[in-house]
Write a protein that holds these residues in place. Structure first.
Motif, PDB file in Angstrom:
ATOM      1  N   ASP A 195     -72.419  -8.124 -26.200  1.00 21.15           N
ATOM      2  CA  ASP A 195     -71.934  -9.394 -26.779  1.00 21.15           C
ATOM      3  C   ASP A 195     -70.650 -10.018 -26.523  1.00 21.15           C
ATOM      4  OD1 ASP A 195     -72.365 -11.285 -29.047  1.00 21.15           O
ATOM      5  OD2 ASP A 195     -71.788  -9.950 -30.729  1.00 21.15           O
ATOM      6  N   ALA A 196     -70.804 -10.554 -25.554  1.00 17.76           N
ATOM      7  CA  ALA A 196     -69.678 -11.331 -24.838  1.00 17.76           C
ATOM      8  C   ALA A 196     -69.827 -12.742 -24.574  1.00 17.76           C
ATOM      9  CB  ALA A 196     -68.998 -10.548 -23.554  1.00 17.76           C
ATOM     10  N   ARG A 197     -68.823 -13.608 -24.835  1.00 15.32           N
ATOM     11  CA  ARG A 197     -68.625 -14.818 -24.428  1.00 15.32           C
ATOM     12  C   ARG A 197     -67.654 -14.888 -23.324  1.00 15.32           C
ATOM     13  NH1 ARG A 197     -70.439 -12.899 -29.306  1.00 15.32           N
ATOM     14  NH2 ARG A 197     -70.734 -14.523 -30.932  1.00 15.32           N
ATOM     15  N   VAL A 198     -67.779 -15.355 -22.040  1.00 17.92           N
ATOM     16  CA  VAL A 198     -67.009 -15.300 -21.092  1.00 17.92           C
ATOM     17  C   VAL A 198     -66.761 -16.655 -20.466  1.00 17.92           C
ATOM     18  CG1 VAL A 198     -66.622 -14.556 -18.590  1.00 17.92           C
ATOM     19  CG2 VAL A 198     -67.917 -13.059 -20.322  1.00 17.92           C
ATOM     20  N   THR A 199     -65.413 -16.893 -20.607  1.00 20.26           N
ATOM     21  CA  THR A 199     -65.173 -18.375 -20.107  1.00 20.26           C
ATOM     22  C   THR A 199     -63.946 -18.451 -18.982  1.00 20.26           C
ATOM     23  OG1 THR A 199     -65.532 -19.570 -22.326  1.00 20.26           O
ATOM     24  CG2 THR A 199     -64.264 -20.554 -20.700  1.00 20.26           C
ATOM     25  N   VAL A 200     -64.516 -18.820 -17.936  1.00 20.50           N
ATOM     26  CA  VAL A 200     -63.311 -19.163 -16.830  1.00 20.50           C
ATOM     27  C   VAL A 200     -62.651 -20.368 -16.686  1.00 20.50           C
ATOM     28  CG1 VAL A 200     -62.984 -19.190 -14.331  1.00 20.50           C
ATOM     29  CG2 VAL A 200     -64.460 -17.333 -15.482  1.00 20.50           C
ATOM     30  N   LEU A 201     -61.246 -20.552 -16.830  1.00 20.61           N
ATOM     31  CA  LEU A 201     -60.526 -21.721 -17.012  1.00 20.61           C
ATOM     32  C   LEU A 201     -59.949 -22.200 -15.538  1.00 20.61           C
ATOM     33  CD1 LEU A 201     -58.883 -21.134 -20.283  1.00 20.61           C
ATOM     34  CD2 LEU A 201     -60.708 -22.686 -20.029  1.00 20.61           C
ATOM     35  N   ASP A 202     -60.122 -23.241 -15.254  1.00 16.20           N
ATOM     36  CA  ASP A 202     -59.666 -23.913 -14.067  1.00 16.20           C
ATOM     37  C   ASP A 202     -58.149 -24.214 -14.304  1.00 16.20           C
ATOM     38  OD1 ASP A 202     -61.905 -23.960 -12.242  1.00 16.20           O
ATOM     39  OD2 ASP A 202     -62.562 -25.599 -13.383  1.00 16.20           O
ATOM     40  N   ASP A 203     -57.258 -23.975 -13.077  1.00 17.23           N
ATOM     41  CA  ASP A 203     -55.953 -24.432 -13.039  1.00 17.23           C
ATOM     42  C   ASP A 203     -55.206 -23.528 -14.101  1.00 17.23           C
ATOM     43  OD1 ASP A 203     -56.146 -26.509 -11.048  1.00 17.23           O
ATOM     44  OD2 ASP A 203     -56.714 -27.991 -12.801  1.00 17.23           O
ATOM     45  N   CYS A 204     -55.734 -22.263 -14.089  1.00 24.10           N
ATOM     46  CA  CYS A 204     -54.801 -21.422 -15.217  1.00 24.10           C
ATOM     47  C   CYS A 204     -54.640 -20.080 -14.206  1.00 24.10           C
ATOM     48  CB  CYS A 204     -55.724 -21.022 -16.370  1.00 24.10           C
ATOM     49  SG  CYS A 204     -56.154 -22.423 -17.463  1.00 24.10           S
ATOM     50  N   GLY A 205     -53.350 -19.376 -14.320  1.00 22.20           N
ATOM     51  CA  GLY A 205     -53.013 -18.077 -14.030  1.00 22.20           C
ATOM     52  C   GLY A 205     -53.243 -16.928 -14.849  1.00 22.20           C
ATOM     53  N   HIS A 206     -52.376 -15.923 -14.742  1.00 20.53           N
ATOM     54  CA  HIS A 206     -52.801 -14.783 -15.637  1.00 20.53           C
ATOM     55  C   HIS A 206     -52.298 -14.695 -16.900  1.00 20.53           C
ATOM     56  CE1 HIS A 206     -53.526 -10.245 -15.852  1.00 20.53           C
ATOM     57  NE2 HIS A 206     -52.224 -10.257 -15.944  1.00 20.53           N
ATOM     58  N   ALA A 207     -51.011 -15.544 -17.035  1.00 17.31           N
ATOM     59  CA  ALA A 207     -50.375 -15.429 -18.166  1.00 17.31           C
ATOM     60  C   ALA A 207     -50.957 -16.557 -19.255  1.00 17.31           C
ATOM     61  CB  ALA A 207     -49.068 -15.925 -18.196  1.00 17.31           C
ATOM     62  N   LEU A 208     -52.490 -16.416 -19.542  1.00 20.29           N
ATOM     63  CA  LEU A 208     -53.090 -17.239 -20.072  1.00 20.29           C
ATOM     64  C   LEU A 208     -52.673 -17.958 -21.252  1.00 20.29           C
ATOM     65  CD1 LEU A 208     -56.600 -15.988 -19.366  1.00 20.29           C
ATOM     66  CD2 LEU A 208     -56.083 -18.123 -18.960  1.00 20.29           C
ATOM     67  N   PRO A 209     -51.870 -17.249 -22.122  1.00 15.15           N
ATOM     68  CA  PRO A 209     -51.620 -17.611 -23.598  1.00 15.15           C
ATOM     69  C   PRO A 209     -50.534 -18.675 -23.401  1.00 15.15           C
ATOM     70  CG  PRO A 209     -51.567 -15.299 -23.814  1.00 15.15           C
ATOM     71  CD  PRO A 209     -51.893 -15.801 -22.221  1.00 15.15           C
ATOM     72  N   LEU A 210     -49.692 -18.680 -22.525  1.00 16.39           N
ATOM     73  CA  LEU A 210     -48.743 -19.797 -22.371  1.00 16.39           C
ATOM     74  C   LEU A 210     -49.070 -20.950 -21.145  1.00 16.39           C
ATOM     75  CD1 LEU A 210     -45.520 -17.521 -22.500  1.00 16.39           C
ATOM     76  CD2 LEU A 210     -46.453 -18.883 -24.264  1.00 16.39           C
ATOM     77  N   ASP A 211     -49.564 -20.116 -20.066  1.00 16.73           N
ATOM     78  CA  ASP A 211     -50.015 -21.064 -18.915  1.00 16.73           C
ATOM     79  C   ASP A 211     -51.075 -22.269 -19.455  1.00 16.73           C
ATOM     80  OD1 ASP A 211     -49.651 -21.991 -16.383  1.00 16.73           O
ATOM     81  OD2 ASP A 211     -51.547 -20.759 -15.450  1.00 16.73           O
ATOM     82  N   CYS A 212     -51.983 -21.991 -20.087  1.00 16.32           N
ATOM     83  CA  CYS A 212     -53.365 -22.722 -20.616  1.00 16.32           C
ATOM     84  C   CYS A 212     -53.259 -22.657 -22.194  1.00 16.32           C
ATOM     85  CB  CYS A 212     -54.444 -22.465 -19.883  1.00 16.32           C
ATOM     86  SG  CYS A 212     -54.303 -22.881 -18.306  1.00 16.32           S
ATOM     87  N   ALA A 213     -52.085 -23.064 -22.772  1.00 19.54           N
ATOM     88  CA  ALA A 213     -52.029 -22.605 -24.522  1.00 19.54           C
ATOM     89  C   ALA A 213     -52.996 -23.400 -25.114  1.00 19.54           C
ATOM     90  CB  ALA A 213     -50.393 -22.897 -24.878  1.00 19.54           C
ATOM     91  N   GLU A 214     -53.429 -24.630 -24.850  1.00 16.69           N
ATOM     92  CA  GLU A 214     -54.117 -25.424 -25.496  1.00 16.69           C
ATOM     93  C   GLU A 214     -55.600 -25.011 -25.336  1.00 16.69           C
ATOM     94  OE1 GLU A 214     -53.718 -29.657 -25.169  1.00 16.69           O
ATOM     95  OE2 GLU A 214     -51.416 -29.734 -25.911  1.00 16.69           O
ATOM     96  N   PRO A 215     -56.247 -25.078 -24.293  1.00 17.92           N
ATOM     97  CA  PRO A 215     -57.693 -24.441 -24.107  1.00 17.92           C
ATOM     98  C   PRO A 215     -57.727 -23.125 -24.422  1.00 17.92           C
ATOM     99  CG  PRO A 215     -56.549 -24.777 -22.013  1.00 17.92           C
ATOM    100  CD  PRO A 215     -55.573 -25.169 -22.959  1.00 17.92           C
ATOM    101  N   VAL A 216     -56.590 -22.186 -24.541  1.00 17.55           N
ATOM    102  CA  VAL A 216     -56.859 -20.766 -24.843  1.00 17.55           C
ATOM    103  C   VAL A 216     -57.017 -20.980 -26.412  1.00 17.55           C
ATOM    104  CG1 VAL A 216     -55.685 -18.464 -25.022  1.00 17.55           C
ATOM    105  CG2 VAL A 216     -56.024 -19.714 -22.792  1.00 17.55           C
ATOM    106  N   THR A 217     -55.973 -21.568 -26.985  1.00 13.36           N
ATOM    107  CA  THR A 217     -56.126 -21.486 -28.492  1.00 13.36           C
ATOM    108  C   THR A 217     -57.209 -22.112 -29.006  1.00 13.36           C
ATOM    109  OG1 THR A 217     -53.578 -21.825 -28.527  1.00 13.36           O
ATOM    110  CG2 THR A 217     -54.769 -22.255 -30.353  1.00 13.36           C
ATOM    111  N   ALA A 218     -57.852 -23.260 -28.505  1.00 11.88           N
ATOM    112  CA  ALA A 218     -59.164 -23.620 -28.733  1.00 11.88           C
ATOM    113  C   ALA A 218     -60.064 -22.943 -28.855  1.00 11.88           C
ATOM    114  CB  ALA A 218     -59.453 -24.789 -28.250  1.00 11.88           C
ATOM    115  N   LEU A 219     -60.253 -22.093 -27.796  1.00  8.08           N
ATOM    116  CA  LEU A 219     -61.297 -20.974 -27.399  1.00  8.08           C
ATOM    117  C   LEU A 219     -61.375 -19.919 -28.659  1.00  8.08           C
ATOM    118  CD1 LEU A 219     -61.119 -20.731 -23.785  1.00  8.08           C
ATOM    119  CD2 LEU A 219     -63.280 -21.485 -25.028  1.00  8.08           C
ATOM    120  N   VAL A 220     -60.083 -19.283 -28.637  1.00  7.96           N
ATOM    121  CA  VAL A 220     -59.764 -18.233 -29.682  1.00  7.96           C
ATOM    122  C   VAL A 220     -60.113 -18.808 -31.241  1.00  7.96           C
ATOM    123  CG1 VAL A 220     -58.290 -16.870 -30.902  1.00  7.96           C
ATOM    124  CG2 VAL A 220     -58.205 -17.258 -28.259  1.00  7.96           C
ATOM    125  N   GLU A 221     -59.700 -20.192 -31.693  1.00 12.03           N
ATOM    126  CA  GLU A 221     -59.995 -20.562 -32.930  1.00 12.03           C
ATOM    127  C   GLU A 221     -61.628 -20.821 -32.983  1.00 12.03           C
ATOM    128  OE1 GLU A 221     -56.150 -23.333 -34.130  1.00 12.03           O
ATOM    129  OE2 GLU A 221     -57.415 -24.133 -32.662  1.00 12.03           O
TER     130      GLU A 221
END
Length: 446
Positions: free
Chosen positions: A414-440
């Motif tokens: 039961d997985a939802r998998v998303t790959v974000l462009d222009d993002c590195g390993h430190a996802l919570p900070l490097d791509c804060a807005e899209p990561v937060t939106a996905l989690v919410e």
């Protein structure tokens, strides 16, 4: 032919055979191991991509060494003498390192490497003795004896004598107004942040980092949830008491923290190592985890980048961790390598990362975790992991390959998998807005 020359022939022959074996593996053959990972662990003690780009240059070095020693047997020019001294010194370095690696108290080794290391160590020391008879002159013999002693002595000093200076830093400096809390347990005195009100979400600090690595998500999720962000032992400002730095130890630490703060069931989230710990905990305690959020997680039985894999080697890994902790430049470079968006790497972020990675528990955890985390059981249990799971990866991840995302997509039920462009390993900070939106969005699902 003298005894020394006969020894030189033996050295050249062994190096030539070793070069041929490496070229054989460069063709894609993996005998006598079942796969590439197992072969590299057996030969080197850690996992790497055993591919032509690595194997052919190694074979070239071995072949050059064989030719140099053979040339010394045939001719007596200074070039052959100097080259042979370097080759024999290299054999001595490998032999002495192998002796250290064979001592149980220096660290952990992959079981199969225990035996291959003993064989390689004995062979290298024997060849070094033969080579000492071949070289002539005080300078050449000084190189043969001195280089191994200096190299191995420096590693031992780095591992056991040099201690990185602890950099003082208050967690409040990097928490943007959030308050630090502490809870003491037999396992550790946990440092954590608690914000908001509602169903609980527990964020495990990113591997080798601290809770500030979740700053944007803590603030956003606190609008609808009670958010706990915690440094596990060996991370951030948590002080370890009685914990082993391996998978059992880290999952037990998660359990101890949840019990200490009275959380019975929660969403569990992690990034990098802590994503793997969250996954392992959910597999072992499915009744306590309602959902999983895994950002570029560990958890697959695959090698890490070589720069991390070498931490598995006894003495060498310990020395690298301690010496690296004492270099702000090296640590800042490591942080920047986790980000695509370099403007997100602020001085405050670097200060907190550098400071926490000078704490003794955290330095020790770096090499002990790399050596002690066995993800094979976690990967094997993926098909039976029933919690709804959000997996997010950065396409430009330089630590764990984005191809791993497809493995989680295929094996988690039961997985939802998303790959974000222009993002590195430190996802919570490097791509804060899209990561937060996905989690919410994921947490709003029913």
């Amino acid at each position: 032919m003298t005894k020394g020359e006969r020894g030189g022939v033996a050295i050249a022959a062994v190096l030539l055979v070793d070069a041929v074996v490496h070229l054989y593996w460069a063709t894609g053959a993996r005998w006598p191991a079942p796969d590439e990972f197992a072969l590299s662990v057996a030969v080197l003690g850690f996992g790497v991509d055993f591919r032509p780009g690595l194997l052919v240059p190694l074979a070239g070095v071995l072949l050059l060494g064989a030719l140099v020693v053979w040339g010394r047997v045939r001719w007596s020019g200074w070039w052959w003498r100097a080259g042979t001294a370097v080759v024999v010194a290299g054999l001595g370095v490998r032999g002495l390192l192998g002796v250290l690696w064979a001592l149980p108290g220096t660290g952990r080794l992959a079981p199969v490497f225990l035996w291959t290391n003993l064989a390689a160590t004995a062979l290298c020391l024997a060849l070094a003795v033969l080579g000492f008879r071949l070289v002539r002159g005080a300078v050449a013999r000084g190189v043969v004896v001195g280089v191994p002693a200096v190299v191995v002595g420096a590693l031992v000093a780095g591992a056991y004598v040099v201690t990185p200076d602890r950099v003082e830093y208050r967690p409040e400096q990097g928490l943007g107004g959030m308050a630090s809390r502490y809870v003491d347990t037999p396992v550790a005195r946990f440092h954590y942040v608690r914000e908001g009100d509602g169903p609980p979400v527990v964020l495990l600090s990113p591997g080798a980092s601290w809770v500030a690595g979740w700053g944007p998500q803590i603030k956003a999720l606190a609008a609808t949830h009670t958010v706990y962000a915690v440094d596990l032992p060996g991370q951030g400002f948590t002080e370890a008491h009685d914990v082993r730095f391996d998978l059992d130890g880290m999952t037990a630490a998660v359990d101890a923290f949840l019990g200490a703060v009275g959380v019975e069931r929660a969403v569990l989230a992690g990034n990098s190592w802590s994503g793997g710990w969250a996954l392992a905990y959910a597999q072992r305690h499915p009744e306590r985890v309602t959902r999983l959020v895994l950002l570029a997680p560990s958890g697959l039985d695959r090698p890490d980048p070589v720069g991390w894999e070498v931490f598995k080697l006894p003495v060498v890994g310990r020395a690298l961790a301690r010496l690296g902790a004492g270099s702000r430049e090296a640590q800042e470079a490591g942080v920047r390598g986790l980000f695509v968006h370099q403007d997100a790497v602020t001085a405050e972020l670097v200060d907190g990362f550098v400071a926490t990675n000078t704490f003794p528990d955290n330095v020790r955890s770096l090499y002990e975790l790399e050596a002690g985390l066995d993800w094979s059981t976690v990967e094997a249990a993926l098909p039976t992991t029933r919690q709804p799971t959000l997996v997010v990866w950065g396409r430009q991840d330089t630590v764990l390959p984005v191809a791993n995302a497809a493995v989680f997509a295929e094996r988690l039920p039961d997985a939802r998998v998303t790959v974000l462009d222009d993002c590195g390993h430190a996802l919570p900070l490097d791509c804060a807005e899209p990561v937060t939106a996905l989690v919410e969005g994921f947490l709003r699902e029913r």
